[in-house]
Design a protein around this motif. Sequence first.
Motif, PDB file in Angstrom:
ATOM      1  N   LEU A   1     -58.309 -47.813 -49.105  1.00  0.00           N
ATOM      2  CA  LEU A   1     -57.026 -47.806 -48.511  1.00  0.00           C
ATOM      3  C   LEU A   1     -55.977 -48.546 -47.812  1.00  0.00           C
ATOM      4  O   LEU A   1     -55.120 -49.486 -48.899  1.00  0.00           O
ATOM      5  CB  LEU A   1     -56.845 -46.287 -48.179  1.00  0.00           C
ATOM      6  CG  LEU A   1     -55.899 -45.539 -48.539  1.00  0.00           C
ATOM      7  CD1 LEU A   1     -56.390 -44.345 -48.845  1.00  0.00           C
ATOM      8  CD2 LEU A   1     -54.331 -46.373 -47.511  1.00  0.00           C
TER       9      LEU A   1
ATOM     10  N   GLY B   1     -55.964 -52.071 -49.845  1.00  0.00           N
ATOM     11  CA  GLY B   1     -54.919 -51.916 -50.607  1.00  0.00           C
ATOM     12  C   GLY B   1     -56.074 -51.642 -51.621  1.00  0.00           C
ATOM     13  O   GLY B   1     -55.696 -51.575 -52.876  1.00  0.00           O
TER      14      GLY B   1
ATOM     15  N   PRO C   1     -55.297 -46.329 -54.834  1.00  0.00           N
ATOM     16  CA  PRO C   1     -53.728 -46.423 -54.574  1.00  0.00           C
ATOM     17  C   PRO C   1     -53.797 -45.330 -53.172  1.00  0.00           C
ATOM     18  O   PRO C   1     -54.099 -44.767 -53.086  1.00  0.00           O
ATOM     19  CB  PRO C   1     -53.828 -45.572 -55.677  1.00  0.00           C
ATOM     20  CG  PRO C   1     -54.981 -45.266 -56.286  1.00  0.00           C
ATOM     21  CD  PRO C   1     -55.689 -46.207 -55.507  1.00  0.00           C
ATOM     22  N   GLN C   2     -52.271 -45.393 -52.392  1.00  0.00           N
ATOM     23  CA  GLN C   2     -52.029 -44.598 -51.139  1.00  0.00           C
ATOM     24  C   GLN C   2     -50.821 -43.499 -51.971  1.00  0.00           C
ATOM     25  O   GLN C   2     -49.757 -43.835 -51.977  1.00  0.00           O
ATOM     26  CB  GLN C   2     -52.399 -44.932 -50.347  1.00  0.00           C
ATOM     27  CG  GLN C   2     -51.539 -43.958 -48.831  1.00  0.00           C
ATOM     28  CD  GLN C   2     -50.976 -45.125 -47.549  1.00  0.00           C
ATOM     29  OE1 GLN C   2     -51.249 -46.699 -47.796  1.00  0.00           O
ATOM     30  NE2 GLN C   2     -50.072 -45.056 -46.402  1.00  0.00           N
ATOM     31  N   HIS C   3     -51.664 -41.905 -51.920  1.00  0.00           N
ATOM     32  CA  HIS C   3     -50.710 -41.295 -52.823  1.00  0.00           C
ATOM     33  C   HIS C   3     -49.238 -40.391 -51.352  1.00  0.00           C
ATOM     34  O   HIS C   3     -47.924 -39.622 -51.402  1.00  0.00           O
ATOM     35  CB  HIS C   3     -51.098 -40.313 -53.380  1.00  0.00           C
ATOM     36  CG  HIS C   3     -51.892 -40.382 -54.164  1.00  0.00           C
ATOM     37  ND1 HIS C   3     -51.302 -41.374 -55.189  1.00  0.00           N
ATOM     38  CD2 HIS C   3     -53.375 -40.869 -54.524  1.00  0.00           C
ATOM     39  CE1 HIS C   3     -52.144 -41.953 -56.161  1.00  0.00           C
ATOM     40  NE2 HIS C   3     -53.797 -41.924 -55.692  1.00  0.00           N
TER      41      HIS C   3
ATOM     42  N   ARG D   1     -47.695 -49.709 -47.780  1.00  0.00           N
ATOM     43  CA  ARG D   1     -47.952 -48.889 -49.009  1.00  0.00           C
ATOM     44  C   ARG D   1     -47.237 -49.278 -50.063  1.00  0.00           C
ATOM     45  O   ARG D   1     -45.864 -49.628 -49.226  1.00  0.00           O
ATOM     46  CB  ARG D   1     -47.576 -47.509 -48.913  1.00  0.00           C
ATOM     47  CG  ARG D   1     -47.674 -46.280 -49.807  1.00  0.00           C
ATOM     48  CD  ARG D   1     -46.869 -45.248 -49.480  1.00  0.00           C
ATOM     49  NE  ARG D   1     -47.238 -44.193 -49.787  1.00  0.00           N
ATOM     50  CZ  ARG D   1     -46.998 -42.675 -50.045  1.00  0.00           C
ATOM     51  NH1 ARG D   1     -46.154 -41.938 -49.115  1.00  0.00           N
ATOM     52  NH2 ARG D   1     -46.686 -42.120 -50.878  1.00  0.00           N
ATOM     53  N   GLY D   2     -48.359 -49.455 -51.528  1.00  0.00           N
ATOM     54  CA  GLY D   2     -47.027 -49.695 -51.776  1.00  0.00           C
ATOM     55  C   GLY D   2     -46.809 -51.635 -52.316  1.00  0.00           C
ATOM     56  O   GLY D   2     -47.084 -52.359 -53.162  1.00  0.00           O
TER      57      GLY D   2
END
Length: 208
Positions: free
Chosen positions: A15, A18, A21-23, A35-36
């Motif tokens: 995570l 990358g 996905p980090q929710h 994130r993203g």
Amino acid sequence: MFGPSGSGKSTLLRLIAGLLPQHSGVCQLHGRELRGMPPHRRRVVLVEQSPALFPNLNVEENITFARRSVFGRRDVEERRATDALLEDFQLGPLRGAAVHTLSGGERQRVAIARALYAEPKALLLDEVFTGMDAALRESLIAVLRRYQQRTGVPILSVTHDVGEAFATATELLRMRDGAVVAQGPPEQVLQAERSELLRSLAATQDVA
């Protein structure tokens, strides 16, 4: 990070890199929100237990591939950096060797050297010392400690081995069921395991 198989250690590394996905939650590196952000922009390098080396490249070419593919021909300073890594990781005699001729430990050393050559902003190690003899493991840990002290690059390493956790960690995260359940110096987090290890060593010495 310390914990049994299935506790979420490798998932957390992927995570951060990358690759998953980090929710929810916050993931920052040097004050920068990850994130993203796509993996190639993070400059976070993950070395896993089974190193993914290029089979068509020799040891030196594998180590220098990332920057060579971007910058083209290498200059004198980069050649010195390559020589230093080959020496640090005891790979000098193998610099021209094909990777299929290497042992598992040698392949892992090439993968870690390649990660450092890329000048990462963070280095993630997923049980990379598994299967190495004690002397080689200690020498590689010493190399990584010197690298971390010189560059300040954070290194996050995963293990389920108590001895390795004490040898590598200055700060330990205990994982269970996908969550961090304890954090602190290894002497504190692994107090029970340390006591059991000392009892086992004492019993072995008594038998001897």
